[in-house]
Design an enzyme around this catalytic site. Structure first.
Site, PDB file in Angstrom:
ATOM      1  N   ASN A 139       0.812  -1.409   0.013  1.00 39.65           N
ATOM      2  CA  ASN A 139      -0.089  -0.027  -0.078  1.00 39.65           C
ATOM      3  C   ASN A 139       0.962   1.322  -0.033  1.00 39.65           C
ATOM      4  O   ASN A 139       1.663   1.279   0.818  1.00 39.65           O
ATOM      5  CB  ASN A 139      -0.868  -0.079   1.355  1.00 39.65           C
ATOM      6  CG  ASN A 139      -2.209   0.562   1.016  1.00 39.65           C
ATOM      7  OD1 ASN A 139      -3.008   0.275   0.571  1.00 39.65           O
ATOM      8  ND2 ASN A 139      -2.192   1.885   1.704  1.00 39.65           N
ATOM      9  N   SER A 140       0.956   2.047  -1.044  1.00 40.90           N
ATOM     10  CA  SER A 140       1.911   3.182  -0.982  1.00 40.90           C
ATOM     11  C   SER A 140       1.910   4.176  -0.291  1.00 40.90           C
ATOM     12  O   SER A 140       0.490   4.372   0.567  1.00 40.90           O
ATOM     13  CB  SER A 140       1.809   3.822  -2.503  1.00 40.90           C
ATOM     14  OG  SER A 140       2.020   2.794  -3.642  1.00 40.90           O
ATOM     15  N   GLN A 141       2.978   4.984   0.142  1.00 40.96           N
ATOM     16  CA  GLN A 141       2.776   5.847   1.157  1.00 40.96           C
ATOM     17  C   GLN A 141       1.693   7.003   0.703  1.00 40.96           C
ATOM     18  O   GLN A 141       1.417   7.380  -0.379  1.00 40.96           O
ATOM     19  CB  GLN A 141       4.155   6.612   1.102  1.00 40.96           C
ATOM     20  CG  GLN A 141       4.362   7.521   2.155  1.00 40.96           C
ATOM     21  CD  GLN A 141       5.703   8.043   1.831  1.00 40.96           C
ATOM     22  OE1 GLN A 141       6.765   7.393   1.805  1.00 40.96           O
ATOM     23  NE2 GLN A 141       6.015   9.526   1.753  1.00 40.96           N
ATOM     24  N   PRO A 142       0.815   7.319   1.741  1.00 34.85           N
ATOM     25  CA  PRO A 142      -0.526   8.262   1.344  1.00 34.85           C
ATOM     26  C   PRO A 142      -0.030   9.357   0.788  1.00 34.85           C
ATOM     27  O   PRO A 142      -0.700   9.813  -0.391  1.00 34.85           O
ATOM     28  CB  PRO A 142      -0.901   8.376   2.579  1.00 34.85           C
ATOM     29  CG  PRO A 142      -0.770   7.133   3.631  1.00 34.85           C
ATOM     30  CD  PRO A 142       0.683   6.898   3.168  1.00 34.85           C
TER      31      PRO A 142
END
Ligand SMILES: C[S@@+](CC[C@H](N)C(=O)[O-])C[C@H]1O[C@@H](n2cnc3c(N)ncnc32)[C@H](O)[C@@H]1O
Length: 320
Positions: free
Chosen positions: A25-28
């Site tokens: 889950n990529s960095q927000p």
């Protein structure tokens, strides 16, 4: 912070780390800056490459409606988990299992394409499936290292061009991963420094080791990549090798030193090439990611530029 959700293409299970993270889950902040660059409109038709957890596909579905979103994932396990999650919260984008580098022709052309794994080349199919005036946002990595997010606008003639909008560090598209040969394959069976020619350099390996200079060096060099062997006392050896397995170089970093020992072997003097690329970047005022851009020509060639497409980034000649 990004959250790893899969290791080793799913071969690793359990709670500990595997060898290589293969889905996250990529960095927000990265997710939202890329969505900002994508600039979707209420009725944009959007292709996402790299469904991963499905979070981005959910955000896009919320914005433009599930009916306008196609998301492609190469890993069947990731794809089915994402589809389940998306369904649970009421989103039903077209979720395809396949190689995203081929796009998804049945729903083309797209107004926007978001790629969430890093590329060394923008696939032809992606450009072809984006309508003229449409936007492609993708992490673009160089062979040397360093990576930035590029925002390309597609033109009528089948070219695509635009600026980098920031730095990034994504996992590679599965088909564009690199496989490196062992250092000993470069030495012809002899121990280091084998046939290496000795010299010294006043340029510290530390100066070429940050993400931005690495990116600038990578845009100018071809087939060179670094690796650092760290020692307990804070010193390290910077290794440079070429992808054709013909040449290598080492530069020994010693904290506080003004001169560093260099060995170079093979038809290419790899440290000289890296040093020339660094000096060009430095001579341009050490430009940041946002002064660079990329053009993909109608016949698929890629070239990087500084400030405007009329100012291509030079390619360092192979030295010998
Ligand atoms: C950083 S994750 C994507 C994050 C995702 N967008 C999200 O919202 O969670 C990268 C994903 O790209 C997938 N991937 C790698 N190569 C691919 C390819 N050729 N086509 C489609 N997906 C690919 C990986 O399996 C992984 O799930």
């Amino acid at each position: 912070m990004s959250l790893t959700t899969q290791w080793d293409d799913g071969e690793h299970s359990g709670t500990g780390k595997g060898r290589v993270p293969t889905c996250s889950n990529s960095q927000p902040s990265m997710v939202f800056s890329m969505l900002d660059a994508l600039n979707v409109e209420a009725d944009s038709c959007v292709l996402e490459v790299g469904t991963g957890t499905g979070w981005n596909a959910a955000l896009l579905s919320e914005r433009v409606g599930s009916v306008n979103v196609v998301t492609v994932e190469v890993d069947a396990q990731n794809a089915s988990a994402a589809r389940r999650r998306l369904g649970t919260v009421g989103y039903t984008p077209t979720a395809v299992v396949g190689d995203g580098a081929e796009g998804w022709k049945p729903s083309a052309p797209y107004d926007r394409v978001l790629i969430t794994a890093s590329l060394r080349e923008i696939p032809r199919a992606i450009v072809d499936q984006t309508r003229p005036g449409g936007i492609i946002v993708s992490p673009y990595a160089t062979e040397y290292g360093g990576e930035g997010v590029v925002r390309l606008t597609v033109r009528e003639d089948g070219s695509a061009s635009g600026p980098f909008v920031g730095s990034s560090a994504f996992m590679r598209l599965r088909q564009q991963r690199t496989q490196r040969k062992h250092v000993r394959e470069y030495m012809g069976g002899k121990p280091w420094p084998a046939d290496g020619k000795r010299s010294t350099t006043g340029l510290s390996p530390d100066d070429v080791g940050d993400w931005l200079p690495m990116f600038a060096i990578g845009l100018q060099t071809t087939g060179v990549f670094p690796w650092a062997e760290q020692y307990e006392d804070g010193s390290y050896t910077l290794w440079l090798r070429d992808t054709d397995v013909t040449s290598w170089a080492t530069v020994d970093y010693v904290p506080g030193a003004a001169e560093f020992e260099v060995y170079q072997a093979g038809p290419r003097n790899l440290w000289d090439e890296v040093r020339a690329a660094y000096h060009w970047w430095s001579s341009q005022g050490r430009p940041g990611f946002d002064r660079f851009g990329l053009t993909v020509t109608p016949d698929g060639k890629h070239y990087a530029w500084l400030d405007a497409p009329e100012h291509p980034v030079p390619t360092v000649e192979h030295t010998a």
